[in-house]
Design a protein around this motif. Structure first.
Motif, short mmCIF file in Angstrom:
data_model
loop_
_atom_site.label_atom_id
_atom_site.label_comp_id
_atom_site.label_asym_id
_atom_site.label_seq_id
_atom_site.Cartn_x
_atom_site.Cartn_y
_atom_site.Cartn_z
N PRO A 1 88.48 63.50 13.54
CA PRO A 1 88.29 62.57 14.65
C PRO A 1 87.25 63.08 15.62
CG PRO A 1 90.38 63.73 14.84
CD PRO A 1 89.79 64.11 13.53
N ARG A 2 86.49 62.15 16.19
CA ARG A 2 85.43 62.49 17.13
C ARG A 2 85.83 62.01 18.53
NH1 ARG A 2 82.82 65.85 14.15
NH2 ARG A 2 81.93 65.04 12.27
N PRO A 3 85.48 62.79 19.55
CA PRO A 3 85.77 62.32 20.91
C PRO A 3 84.88 61.13 21.26
CG PRO A 3 84.55 64.36 20.96
CD PRO A 3 84.86 64.10 19.53
N ASP A 4 85.37 60.23 22.08
CA ASP A 4 84.57 59.06 22.48
C ASP A 4 83.57 59.39 23.54
OD1 ASP A 4 85.92 57.50 20.72
OD2 ASP A 4 87.46 56.95 22.16
#
Length: 95
Positions: A92-95
């Motif tokens: 998952p990537r941070p927004d």
């Protein structure tokens, strides 16, 4: 806590952990209950494995005799902050 060895005349040898102030010359055998006399044994100072001894000796040797390097070696590459590992793309990537 020291480990003491005892020998029962009816059974086999056994060992007991006991504080030095409470060690006795005779104790009851855990199997038959008979009197068991304390054995005089050589001290067992370490329970480390041979690989642990090699590591300790190697560390001590390098402290006293450091390896001599003829060149400073290659400079480390700077990371660009991105990875080429395809498994990292699934994280998952941070927004």
């Amino acid at each position: 806590m020291p480990l003491y060895a005892y020998r029962c005349s009816h059974c086999s040898d056994f060992e007991l952990h006991s504080p030095m102030q409470q060690v006795r010359d005779e104790v009851p055998c855990p199997d038959c209950g008979g009197a068991s006399k304390r054995l005089i044994t050589a001290p067992y100072l370490s329970r480390a494995s041979s690989s642990a001894y090699k590591l300790i000796e190697g560390t001590a040797r390098t402290a006293a005799e450091p390896a001599v390097v003829t060149s400073p070696g290659a400079w480390p590459r700077r990371s660009s902050g991105t990875t080429s590992n395809p498994l990292h793309q699934k994280l998952p990537r941070p927004d």
